[in-house]
Design a protein around this motif. Structure first.
Motif, PDB file in Angstrom:
ATOM      1  N   PRO A 155      -2.280  31.549  52.075  1.00  0.00           N
ATOM      2  CA  PRO A 155      -1.055  32.645  52.401  1.00  0.00           C
ATOM      3  C   PRO A 155       0.284  32.461  51.656  1.00  0.00           C
ATOM      4  N   LEU A 156       0.982  33.318  51.653  1.00  0.00           N
ATOM      5  CA  LEU A 156       2.141  33.175  50.748  1.00  0.00           C
ATOM      6  C   LEU A 156       3.426  32.739  52.056  1.00  0.00           C
ATOM      7  N   ARG A 157       4.042  31.514  51.599  1.00  0.00           N
ATOM      8  CA  ARG A 157       5.049  31.013  52.481  1.00  0.00           C
ATOM      9  C   ARG A 157       6.213  31.716  52.546  1.00  0.00           C
ATOM     10  N   VAL A 158       6.772  31.990  53.917  1.00  0.00           N
ATOM     11  CA  VAL A 158       7.998  32.990  53.983  1.00  0.00           C
ATOM     12  C   VAL A 158       9.047  32.266  54.786  1.00  0.00           C
ATOM     13  N   LYS A 193       6.395  41.040  64.198  1.00  0.00           N
ATOM     14  CA  LYS A 193       6.347  39.788  63.366  1.00  0.00           C
ATOM     15  C   LYS A 193       4.821  39.194  63.490  1.00  0.00           C
ATOM     16  N   THR A 194       4.221  39.436  64.972  1.00  0.00           N
ATOM     17  CA  THR A 194       2.952  38.848  64.933  1.00  0.00           C
ATOM     18  C   THR A 194       1.972  39.633  64.121  1.00  0.00           C
ATOM     19  N   ARG A 195       2.084  40.942  64.066  1.00  0.00           N
ATOM     20  CA  ARG A 195       1.350  41.621  63.251  1.00  0.00           C
ATOM     21  C   ARG A 195       1.415  41.449  61.614  1.00  0.00           C
ATOM     22  N   PHE A 196       2.726  41.061  61.332  1.00  0.00           N
ATOM     23  CA  PHE A 196       2.864  40.786  59.721  1.00  0.00           C
ATOM     24  C   PHE A 196       2.256  39.480  59.369  1.00  0.00           C
ATOM     25  N   PHE A 197       2.330  38.487  60.510  1.00  0.00           N
ATOM     26  CA  PHE A 197       1.824  36.925  59.995  1.00  0.00           C
ATOM     27  C   PHE A 197       0.588  36.829  60.222  1.00  0.00           C
ATOM     28  N   HIS A 198      -0.170  37.721  61.169  1.00  0.00           N
ATOM     29  CA  HIS A 198      -1.427  37.678  61.218  1.00  0.00           C
ATOM     30  C   HIS A 198      -2.582  38.680  60.669  1.00  0.00           C
ATOM     31  N   GLY A 199      -1.601  39.373  60.067  1.00  0.00           N
ATOM     32  CA  GLY A 199      -2.309  40.848  59.424  1.00  0.00           C
ATOM     33  C   GLY A 199      -2.905  40.464  57.905  1.00  0.00           C
ATOM     34  N   GLU A 200      -3.733  41.227  57.543  1.00  0.00           N
ATOM     35  CA  GLU A 200      -4.244  41.239  55.935  1.00  0.00           C
ATOM     36  C   GLU A 200      -3.641  42.447  55.354  1.00  0.00           C
ATOM     37  N   TYR A 201      -2.887  42.104  54.092  1.00  0.00           N
ATOM     38  CA  TYR A 201      -2.298  43.041  53.261  1.00  0.00           C
ATOM     39  C   TYR A 201      -2.929  43.163  52.039  1.00  0.00           C
ATOM     40  N   THR A 202      -3.070  44.500  51.491  1.00  0.00           N
ATOM     41  CA  THR A 202      -3.643  44.569  50.091  1.00  0.00           C
ATOM     42  C   THR A 202      -2.717  44.960  49.165  1.00  0.00           C
ATOM     43  N   VAL A 203      -2.826  44.516  47.682  1.00  0.00           N
ATOM     44  CA  VAL A 203      -1.848  44.851  46.936  1.00  0.00           C
ATOM     45  C   VAL A 203      -2.275  46.380  46.580  1.00  0.00           C
ATOM     46  N   LEU A 245      12.651  41.248  56.217  1.00  0.00           N
ATOM     47  CA  LEU A 245      12.025  40.289  57.167  1.00  0.00           C
ATOM     48  C   LEU A 245      12.522  38.844  56.767  1.00  0.00           C
ATOM     49  N   GLY A 246      12.364  38.563  55.358  1.00  0.00           N
ATOM     50  CA  GLY A 246      12.630  37.067  54.837  1.00  0.00           C
ATOM     51  C   GLY A 246      12.372  37.195  53.408  1.00  0.00           C
ATOM     52  N   SER A 247      11.987  35.933  53.005  1.00  0.00           N
ATOM     53  CA  SER A 247      11.814  35.805  51.469  1.00  0.00           C
ATOM     54  C   SER A 247      10.548  35.143  51.252  1.00  0.00           C
ATOM     55  N   VAL A 248       9.718  35.421  50.351  1.00  0.00           N
ATOM     56  CA  VAL A 248       8.688  34.677  49.913  1.00  0.00           C
ATOM     57  C   VAL A 248       9.081  33.306  48.967  1.00  0.00           C
ATOM     58  N   VAL A 305      -3.578  39.919  50.495  1.00  0.00           N
ATOM     59  CA  VAL A 305      -2.545  38.961  50.561  1.00  0.00           C
ATOM     60  C   VAL A 305      -2.119  38.653  52.218  1.00  0.00           C
ATOM     61  N   TYR A 306      -1.854  37.549  52.490  1.00  0.00           N
ATOM     62  CA  TYR A 306      -1.434  36.798  53.845  1.00  0.00           C
ATOM     63  C   TYR A 306      -0.281  35.978  53.834  1.00  0.00           C
ATOM     64  N   PHE A 307       0.393  35.922  54.930  1.00  0.00           N
ATOM     65  CA  PHE A 307       1.737  35.419  54.911  1.00  0.00           C
ATOM     66  C   PHE A 307       1.942  34.341  56.177  1.00  0.00           C
ATOM     67  N   THR A 308       2.409  33.178  55.921  1.00  0.00           N
ATOM     68  CA  THR A 308       2.720  32.239  57.015  1.00  0.00           C
ATOM     69  C   THR A 308       4.266  31.935  56.893  1.00  0.00           C
ATOM     70  N   PRO A 309       4.841  31.662  58.238  1.00  0.00           N
ATOM     71  CA  PRO A 309       6.057  31.505  58.221  1.00  0.00           C
ATOM     72  C   PRO A 309       6.365  29.760  57.825  1.00  0.00           C
ATOM     73  N   VAL A 310       7.452  29.530  57.140  1.00  0.00           N
ATOM     74  CA  VAL A 310       8.033  28.176  57.070  1.00  0.00           C
ATOM     75  C   VAL A 310       9.428  28.079  57.352  1.00  0.00           C
ATOM     76  N   THR A 311       9.953  26.961  57.626  1.00  0.00           N
ATOM     77  CA  THR A 311      11.445  26.777  57.902  1.00  0.00           C
ATOM     78  C   THR A 311      11.841  26.624  56.569  1.00  0.00           C
ATOM     79  N   VAL A 312      13.458  26.510  56.539  1.00  0.00           N
ATOM     80  CA  VAL A 312      14.191  26.079  55.529  1.00  0.00           C
ATOM     81  C   VAL A 312      13.913  24.703  54.918  1.00  0.00           C
ATOM     82  N   GLU A 313      13.792  23.863  55.672  1.00  0.00           N
ATOM     83  CA  GLU A 313      13.558  22.331  55.761  1.00  0.00           C
ATOM     84  C   GLU A 313      12.100  22.228  54.983  1.00  0.00           C
ATOM     85  N   GLU A 314      11.131  22.967  55.603  1.00  0.00           N
ATOM     86  CA  GLU A 314       9.789  22.798  54.982  1.00  0.00           C
ATOM     87  C   GLU A 314       9.608  23.470  53.531  1.00  0.00           C
TER      88      GLU A 314
END
Length: 308
Positions: A175-178, A192-202, A259-262, A279-288
């Motif tokens: 997943p791309l980290r956001v 946000k649940t839909r976004f981070f658990h969904g499957e996207y296509t280019v 929503l945020g930034s990759v 394409v898939y996404f997963t959230p990360v903190t600023v510290e991570e």
């Protein structure tokens, strides 16, 4: 070096036009900075020397003087005077040699560097070509058949190669980290649940400005907002609910909620994807995100090239 065939899209690029958003100019620069840097390093260049970014492939050129070159990035068949040669290593070329690149089988951005870099005049501190702004490269345009790029006269240096285990895997499904932004609260928990658990296509609408994705819709409660500055990797969500990840040639300001930034380390992977890729996404903190970037820089600094 004379361009025989420019392929789908070939642009002169350096690391980009940094610090010019205040006058409305975007950054430009390489879509895959890792492949860009290593093309230069394989030619014993500084990281910011001008190279050619080739999208998809189909490129050919004739050299009118001896030099050394390196090709990195997407996987393609590379031939020098009709004979197969390797990517991710230094290659010697002589006057009259013809280089031909096939079409990418994995990834879609390639980087061609030459010893000493291409001799291109900088504009606003950079040679990066941004066609929309008519800046950089040769007259602010993509390379065309018959264009000639001047090279520096230098003696051959030691040939080196990057070990295969350090070369990128452009089929990586991670997943791309956001990093969520301050407007993330305008999206409901369900969205946000839909976004981070969904499957996207280019989608077919993918270029140097940004990648429009298709998949689960997500919507912000903000219906209108003032335009504001846009960071690299920003995930804009227009009224249709389909996210757009903004990249190097993005506009400098925009008014859709974000929503945020990759992370930039992952926008490079996105920029190597072609239409239809998942394409898939997963959230990360600023510290991570900071920790991930520090570890990636340390890992890259430890890469040792192999002498040929």
């Amino acid at each position: 070096m004379k361009i025989l065939q420019p392929g789908v899209l070939s642009l002169v690029q350096d690391l980009g036009r940094i610090g010019k958003h205040r006058i409305g100019l975007t950054v430009g620069g390489p879509m895959d900075p890792f492949a860009f840097r290593w093309a230069n390093r394989l030619c014993h260049n500084q990281d910011n020397e001008s190279v050619i970014e080739i999208s998809i492939g189909g490129f050919s050129a004739e050299f009118t003087q001896k030099t050394q070159i390196a090709i990195t990035g997407a996987t393609v068949d590379v031939k020098l005077n009709g004979k197969p040669v390797s990517m991710w290593e230094t290659l010697d070329v002589n006057a009259g040699d013809v280089l031909k690149l096939g079409f990418a089988s994995q990834g879609c951005r390639l980087y061609l560097a030459v010893l000493g870099g291409f001799n291109v005049e900088a504009q606003f501190g950079s040679t990066a070509t941004v066609v929309r702004e008519n800046l950089g490269g040769l007259s602010g345009k993509a390379l065309i058949k018959g264009d000639v790029l001047t090279l520096h006269n230098t003696d051959f240096k030691a040939r080196v190669a990057m070990p295969e285990q350090h070369r990128p895997d452009y089929a990586d499904p991670s997943p791309l980290r956001v990093v969520l932004g301050y407007q993330a609260d305008s999206f409901s928990r369900l969205d946000k649940t839909r976004f981070f658990h969904g499957e996207y296509t280019v989608s077919e609408r993918m270029d140097r400005m940004g990648y429009r994705l298709t998949g689960p819709e997500c919507h912000s409660s903000v219906s209108s907002m003032l335009s504001e500055g846009i960071s690299h990797g920003a995930i804009q969500v227009p009224p249709d609910g389909q996210p757009i990840v903004l990249l190097n040639d993005r506009q400098t300001i925009g008014g859709y909620p974000k929503l945020g930034s990759v992370m930039s380390i992952d926008t490079a992977r996105l920029a190597q994807m072609t239409q239809g890729k998942k394409v898939y996404f997963t959230p990360v903190t600023v510290e991570e995100a900071h920790a991930i970037n520090v570890l990636a820089r340390r890992k890259e600094a430890r890469i040792e090239l192999v002498s040929l």
